[in-house]
Scaffold this active site. Structure first.
Site, PDB file in Angstrom:
ATOM      1  N   CYS A 137       0.837  -1.201   0.000  1.00 18.92           N
ATOM      2  CA  CYS A 137       0.000   0.000   0.000  1.00 18.92           C
ATOM      3  C   CYS A 137       0.871   1.249   0.000  1.00 18.92           C
ATOM      4  O   CYS A 137       1.381   1.662   1.050  1.00 18.92           O
ATOM      5  CB  CYS A 137      -0.931  -0.006   1.208  1.00 18.92           C
ATOM      6  N   CYS A 140      -0.366   4.117   2.151  1.00 18.75           N
ATOM      7  CA  CYS A 140      -0.133   3.955   3.596  1.00 18.75           C
ATOM      8  C   CYS A 140       1.333   4.169   3.956  1.00 18.75           C
ATOM      9  O   CYS A 140       1.641   4.810   4.960  1.00 18.75           O
ATOM     10  CB  CYS A 140      -0.499   2.534   4.048  1.00 18.75           C
ATOM     11  N   ASP A 141       2.233   3.619   3.175  1.00 13.86           N
ATOM     12  CA  ASP A 141       3.625   3.509   3.616  1.00 13.86           C
ATOM     13  C   ASP A 141       4.630   4.337   2.822  1.00 13.86           C
ATOM     14  O   ASP A 141       5.787   4.439   3.211  1.00 13.86           O
ATOM     15  CB  ASP A 141       4.059   2.027   3.565  1.00 13.86           C
TER      16      ASP A 141
END
Ligand code: NAP
Length: 312
Positions: A137, A140-141
């Site tokens: 992701c 997200c990261d």
């Protein structure tokens, strides 16, 4: 046998949010937290390190810690939680029936929040360095890879989108694709090809994630045409090889799209079966965020409450 007002299947952000709303509406929800992820309930956030994009947590927090908080909030309002995988359902008539192994449960309504899973390569080192270099992701990261050298695997729209997004942070992004032709739409291909920070490595598959015990340091890669192997230094590996919704047990019970996602009436959580609702990634292959899952979990609870009130 007791007939529950509502059974919630799934314990990610959607399931717990649905539980908080149902519990506060005095529906006494029974929530099943599944054990698929190596015996860990909590959904995909259990595989994430820091979550910085969930509003209300200005300092950010770790994915597993966030799920503990979701759970604690659901429990605070007397949600009953069973740590069991639902293995079979029967939505053909009401009350609906669900089974955990041999144990049967009945409910007037069901909220499905079983989520989706990123597809993984299943190569050595991949699981070990998840959250320590390996991610599925970028949203997200990606932020944690400022000025880093990143590899994205995949040749579809997700890979192009993730690679472009990652160039905001990374010094260089290499898209590795197992063929020499992309599956992505032309416009997404062009955007990646025009991006000076993106390079392509064709006919390449990743055979191992290497690391120093703490974090990923590189990859072993193989040319899919010649079979030639080499090592590739990289700080991050983002997989964009597709997602799979967790809907196996619902096949034939409720309408799914061709990719297996639950079909809901647009703008609602209503599935094809009256009294069965859906929230989170199990019905969303577009946004796939913790906050959108929580939002649609809330919608499912409100739709359920209204539907049950209508039945009475
Ligand atoms: P996808 O279109 O199925 O592409 C998956 C890619 O991963 C393919 O290129 C595939 O290679 C590769 N792949 C699959 N398994 C692999 C493995 N084991 N090892 C190496 N490579 C592997 O998935 P997606 O990109 O996630 O897209 C899913 C859907 O969402 C699509 O309909 C897409 O158009 C849509 N989407 C749209 C947007 C947008 O419009 N903004 C953004 C994201 C996604 P092969 O090509 O060789 O099969």
């Amino acid at each position: 046998m007791d007939v529950e007002k509502v059974i919630i299947i799934g314990s990610g952000p959607a399931g717990y949010t649905a539980a908080v709303y149902c519990a506060r509406a005095e529906m006494a929800p029974l929530l099943f937290e599944g054990q698929q992820l190596g015996g860990q309930p909590g959904g995909q956030l259990m595989l994430t390190t820091e979550v910085d994009n969930f509003p209300g947590f200005p300092e950010g927090l770790m994915g597993p810690e966030m799920m503990e908080k979701f759970k604690a909030q659901a429990v605070r309002f007397q949600t009953r939680i069973e740590s069991k995988d639902i293995t079979r359902v029967d939505f053909s008539k009401r009350p609906f029936k669900v089974w955990a192994g041999e144990t049967e449960y009945q409910a007037q309504s069901v909220i499905i929040c079983t989520g989706a899973q990123a597809m993984w390569l299943n190569v050595p080192g991949e699981e070990k360095y998840q959250g320590h270099g390996v991610s599925a992701c970028a949203t997200c990261d990606g932020f944690f890879f400022r000025d880093k050298n990143i590899v994205v695997v995949g040749g579809g729209d997700s890979a192009m989108e993730e690679a472009n997004f990652l160039t905001k942070f990374a010094s260089k992004v290499t898209i590795m694709h197992r063929r020499e032709e992309l599956r992505a739409s032309k416009i997404m291909q062009k955007r990646s090809m025009d991006n000076p920070k993106i390079e392509f490595l064709w006919n390449t598959s990743v055979t191992e994630v290497m690391g120093d015990g703490e974090k990923m340091t590189g990859l072993k890669i193989k040319n899919t045409k010649t079979g030639e192997e080499e090592e590739f230094r990289a700080d991050g590996l983002f997989l964009a090889i597709g997602h799979k919704p967790n809907t196996g047990i619902f096949k034939g019970q409720v309408d799914l799209d061709e990719a297996g996602y639950l079909l809901v009436k647009p703008g609602s959580s209503l599935t094809s079966v009256e009294g069965v609702f859906a929230g989170g990634d199990v019905a969303d292959h577009v946004y796939r965020q913790a906050i959108t899952a929580a939002g649609t979990g809330c919608m499912a609870a409100l739709d359920t409450e209204r539907w049950l009130a209508g039945q009475e």
